[in-house]
Design a protein around this motif. Structure first.
Motif, PDB file in Angstrom:
ATOM      1  N   SER A   1       0.843  -1.203   0.000  1.00  0.00           N
ATOM      2  CA  SER A   1       0.000   0.000   0.000  1.00  0.00           C
ATOM      3  C   SER A   1       0.870   1.242   0.000  1.00  0.00           C
ATOM      4  O   SER A   1       2.035   1.221   0.433  1.00  0.00           O
ATOM      5  CB  SER A   1      -0.908   0.008   1.239  1.00  0.00           C
ATOM      6  OG  SER A   1      -1.589   1.240   1.367  1.00  0.00           O
ATOM      7  N   ILE A   2       0.285   2.344  -0.439  1.00  0.00           N
ATOM      8  CA  ILE A   2       0.986   3.619  -0.355  1.00  0.00           C
ATOM      9  C   ILE A   2       0.814   4.260   1.023  1.00  0.00           C
ATOM     10  O   ILE A   2       1.409   5.285   1.304  1.00  0.00           O
ATOM     11  CB  ILE A   2       0.530   4.598  -1.454  1.00  0.00           C
ATOM     12  CG1 ILE A   2      -0.964   4.867  -1.367  1.00  0.00           C
ATOM     13  CG2 ILE A   2       0.900   4.086  -2.829  1.00  0.00           C
ATOM     14  CD1 ILE A   2      -1.453   5.895  -2.366  1.00  0.00           C
ATOM     15  N   GLY A   3      -0.050   3.647   1.868  1.00  0.00           N
ATOM     16  CA  GLY A   3      -0.159   4.133   3.247  1.00  0.00           C
ATOM     17  C   GLY A   3      -1.422   4.916   3.540  1.00  0.00           C
ATOM     18  O   GLY A   3      -1.347   6.049   4.033  1.00  0.00           O
ATOM     19  N   ILE A   4      -2.575   4.328   3.269  1.00  0.00           N
ATOM     20  CA  ILE A   4      -3.860   4.936   3.647  1.00  0.00           C
ATOM     21  C   ILE A   4      -4.130   4.516   5.085  1.00  0.00           C
ATOM     22  O   ILE A   4      -4.522   3.376   5.357  1.00  0.00           O
ATOM     23  CB  ILE A   4      -4.977   4.483   2.696  1.00  0.00           C
ATOM     24  CG1 ILE A   4      -4.633   4.875   1.259  1.00  0.00           C
ATOM     25  CG2 ILE A   4      -6.322   5.070   3.106  1.00  0.00           C
ATOM     26  CD1 ILE A   4      -5.586   4.339   0.218  1.00  0.00           C
ATOM     27  N   ILE A   5      -3.921   5.410   6.030  1.00  0.00           N
ATOM     28  CA  ILE A   5      -3.821   5.040   7.439  1.00  0.00           C
ATOM     29  C   ILE A   5      -5.069   4.346   7.997  1.00  0.00           C
ATOM     30  O   ILE A   5      -4.940   3.288   8.646  1.00  0.00           O
ATOM     31  CB  ILE A   5      -3.424   6.259   8.291  1.00  0.00           C
ATOM     32  CG1 ILE A   5      -1.986   6.681   7.931  1.00  0.00           C
ATOM     33  CG2 ILE A   5      -3.523   5.948   9.781  1.00  0.00           C
ATOM     34  CD1 ILE A   5      -1.506   7.946   8.628  1.00  0.00           C
TER      35      ILE A   5
ATOM     36  N   ALA B   1       3.606  -4.274   3.084  1.00  0.00           N
ATOM     37  CA  ALA B   1       4.673  -3.504   2.437  1.00  0.00           C
ATOM     38  C   ALA B   1       4.147  -2.091   2.179  1.00  0.00           C
ATOM     39  O   ALA B   1       3.024  -1.932   1.685  1.00  0.00           O
ATOM     40  CB  ALA B   1       5.110  -4.154   1.130  1.00  0.00           C
ATOM     41  N   ILE B   2       4.937  -1.109   2.515  1.00  0.00           N
ATOM     42  CA  ILE B   2       4.550   0.294   2.321  1.00  0.00           C
ATOM     43  C   ILE B   2       5.457   0.938   1.275  1.00  0.00           C
ATOM     44  O   ILE B   2       6.689   0.849   1.368  1.00  0.00           O
ATOM     45  CB  ILE B   2       4.642   1.086   3.647  1.00  0.00           C
ATOM     46  CG1 ILE B   2       3.628   0.555   4.668  1.00  0.00           C
ATOM     47  CG2 ILE B   2       4.404   2.576   3.402  1.00  0.00           C
ATOM     48  CD1 ILE B   2       2.176   0.787   4.296  1.00  0.00           C
ATOM     49  N   SER B   3       4.848   1.582   0.289  1.00  0.00           N
ATOM     50  CA  SER B   3       5.603   2.317  -0.727  1.00  0.00           C
ATOM     51  C   SER B   3       6.053   3.646  -0.127  1.00  0.00           C
ATOM     52  O   SER B   3       5.225   4.499   0.174  1.00  0.00           O
ATOM     53  CB  SER B   3       4.732   2.553  -1.967  1.00  0.00           C
ATOM     54  OG  SER B   3       4.374   1.327  -2.552  1.00  0.00           O
TER      55      SER B   3
ATOM     56  N   VAL C   1      -0.773  11.175  -2.243  1.00  0.00           N
ATOM     57  CA  VAL C   1      -1.328  10.681  -0.980  1.00  0.00           C
ATOM     58  C   VAL C   1      -0.601  11.277   0.220  1.00  0.00           C
ATOM     59  O   VAL C   1      -1.146  11.321   1.329  1.00  0.00           O
ATOM     60  CB  VAL C   1      -1.275   9.136  -0.923  1.00  0.00           C
ATOM     61  CG1 VAL C   1       0.155   8.653  -0.715  1.00  0.00           C
ATOM     62  CG2 VAL C   1      -2.189   8.581   0.165  1.00  0.00           C
ATOM     63  N   GLN C   2       0.612  11.770   0.019  1.00  0.00           N
ATOM     64  CA  GLN C   2       1.392  12.357   1.103  1.00  0.00           C
ATOM     65  C   GLN C   2       0.648  13.518   1.758  1.00  0.00           C
ATOM     66  O   GLN C   2       0.837  13.797   2.945  1.00  0.00           O
ATOM     67  CB  GLN C   2       2.750  12.821   0.573  1.00  0.00           C
ATOM     68  CG  GLN C   2       3.640  13.522   1.570  1.00  0.00           C
ATOM     69  CD  GLN C   2       4.241  12.593   2.618  1.00  0.00           C
ATOM     70  OE1 GLN C   2       4.098  11.385   2.540  1.00  0.00           O
ATOM     71  NE2 GLN C   2       4.907  13.175   3.609  1.00  0.00           N
ATOM     72  N   ILE C   3      -0.212  14.187   1.002  1.00  0.00           N
ATOM     73  CA  ILE C   3      -0.968  15.314   1.554  1.00  0.00           C
ATOM     74  C   ILE C   3      -1.931  14.833   2.634  1.00  0.00           C
ATOM     75  O   ILE C   3      -2.030  15.424   3.720  1.00  0.00           O
ATOM     76  CB  ILE C   3      -1.744  16.039   0.430  1.00  0.00           C
ATOM     77  CG1 ILE C   3      -0.770  16.589  -0.612  1.00  0.00           C
ATOM     78  CG2 ILE C   3      -2.612  17.159   1.008  1.00  0.00           C
ATOM     79  CD1 ILE C   3      -1.444  17.123  -1.866  1.00  0.00           C
ATOM     80  N   ALA C   4      -2.656  13.761   2.345  1.00  0.00           N
ATOM     81  CA  ALA C   4      -3.660  13.253   3.287  1.00  0.00           C
ATOM     82  C   ALA C   4      -3.051  12.367   4.366  1.00  0.00           C
ATOM     83  O   ALA C   4      -3.459  12.424   5.535  1.00  0.00           O
ATOM     84  CB  ALA C   4      -4.737  12.481   2.529  1.00  0.00           C
TER      85      ALA C   4
END
Length: 344
Positions: free
Chosen positions: A191-195, A210-212, A227-230
């Motif tokens: 995932s890209i990290g959607i918390i 695994a986190i991108s 996604v870094q914004i959110a």
């Protein structure tokens, strides 16, 4: 006329709800699961221990739900990329990657993707639709190599945590005793990290994560990954430090190394500081060229130096072997070409 609903991909609880609605005996659901996931059949009529009434009811409202691949490309290194059709004339990709004594299958979880990562070919398709659990597991079931598969990674097209319900259902099918009975330790979801989805995944699933990551710097990552914004990577990592990875479950970080962008000693230092205190691994990835992006890969000397720098700071780091370079290795290239060929 109502469209028939596929059975393949349904969990045992979903099958129990379905058979109860038809007034069938409770044990029928487990019989159906056995036929779906443990027998080499392709039709409801082949479920011979079901009553004729049960088979007639199922045939009236359901299909078995398997879909064959329509194209395959094989690399000189043995990697194969399969092209599967989906609803509305779209395509997804599945890669079978042999390496030493392992055969890893990389599955897709969406058609296209809405996350807009700069380096990703799938992102250029935009989001088109979610895959069902059946369409995800179908990518494994319909591979010629399915009996030899040792590992599964959700690292194909799409963002798995943007389709979490179906991803969790598919993992349940793969790991349950009534399903494919694989160990969750043989499965990794990327995932890209959607918390919020990541927290639910950690609580409801035993598969690896695994986190991108791709850069430890906020503004730089924001340019690469909106996604870094959110969900800033700093918050993703801090959340992961709340979990215990001292056992067999592991968390890893994917880091594509771009030349002149994220491959400096400052990146090594900042990345090591960010991950300090978290038992994890960093996988460095060579960049596979993607049309229409200004990015390029780093040189081998810099890549090795980056790896050594992280290892020297106590962060277990490896370089992932590049596979399938001669068959559109970058995820999304094969399906994009298929769409262009159809004029979509």
């Amino acid at each position: 006329m109502n469209e028939k609903i596929p059975l393949f991909g349904k969990t045992l609880s979903q099958l129990q709800e379905l058979t109860a609605g038809y007034g069938l005996p409770k044990f029928t659901a487990r019989q159906i699961a056995d036929w779906l996931y443990k027998k080499d059949i392709k039709s409801i009529d082949e479920m011979t221990n079901l009553s004729k009434k049960a088979r007639d009811l199922l045939n009236q409202n359901h299909t078995f739900g398997l879909t064959e691949y329509v194209d395959v490309k094989e690399s000189s290194d043995g990697t194969r990329k399969y092209l599967f059709p989906t609803a509305h004339g779209k395509f997804i990709e599945t890669a079978m990657i042999p390496f030493k004594d392992r055969k890893t299958v990389c599955v897709s979880s969406q058609v296209g993707c809405k996350m807009g990562c700069l380096f990703c070919m799938t992102a250029k398709q935009g989001f088109q639709s979610q895959l069902t659990a059946g369409e995800i597991v179908n990518q494994i079931r319909n591979l010629p190599e399915r009996e030899d598969i040792t590992n599964i990674v959700y690292m194909g097209m799409g963002e798995p945590f943007d389709n979490l319900d179906e991803v969790l259902n598919s993992v349940e099918v793969l790991t349950s005793d009534w399903g494919f009975a694989m160990s969750p330790r043989r499965i990794t979801v990327s995932s890209i990290g959607i918390i919020p989805a990541m927290i639910r995944f950690m609580e409801e699933c035993e598969a690896h994560l695994a986190i991108s990551l791709h850069t430890p710097f906020h503004e730089e990552r924001q340019k690469l990954m909106p996604v870094q914004i959110a969900y800033p990577i700093e918050q993703v990592v801090e959340q992961l430090k709340e979990y215990d990875f001292s056992g067999q479950r592991r968390v890893s970080f994917e880091y594509i190394v771009f030349g002149g962008l994220n491959d400096t000693p400052d990146h090594v230092k900042a990345l090591a500081n960010m991950l300090r205190g978290l038992k994890c691994r960093v996988n460095l990835i060579r960049f596979h060229p993607v049309p229409g992006t200004p990015l390029h890969g780093t040189d081998e000397e810099t890549l090795q130096r980056f790896k050594d720098g992280l290892n020297n700071k106590g962060i277990l780091t490896t370089i992932r072997a590049s596979r399938g370079l001669d068959i559109d290795a970058a995820c999304g290239l094969l399906s994009t070409k298929a769409l262009l060929k159809k004029g979509i």
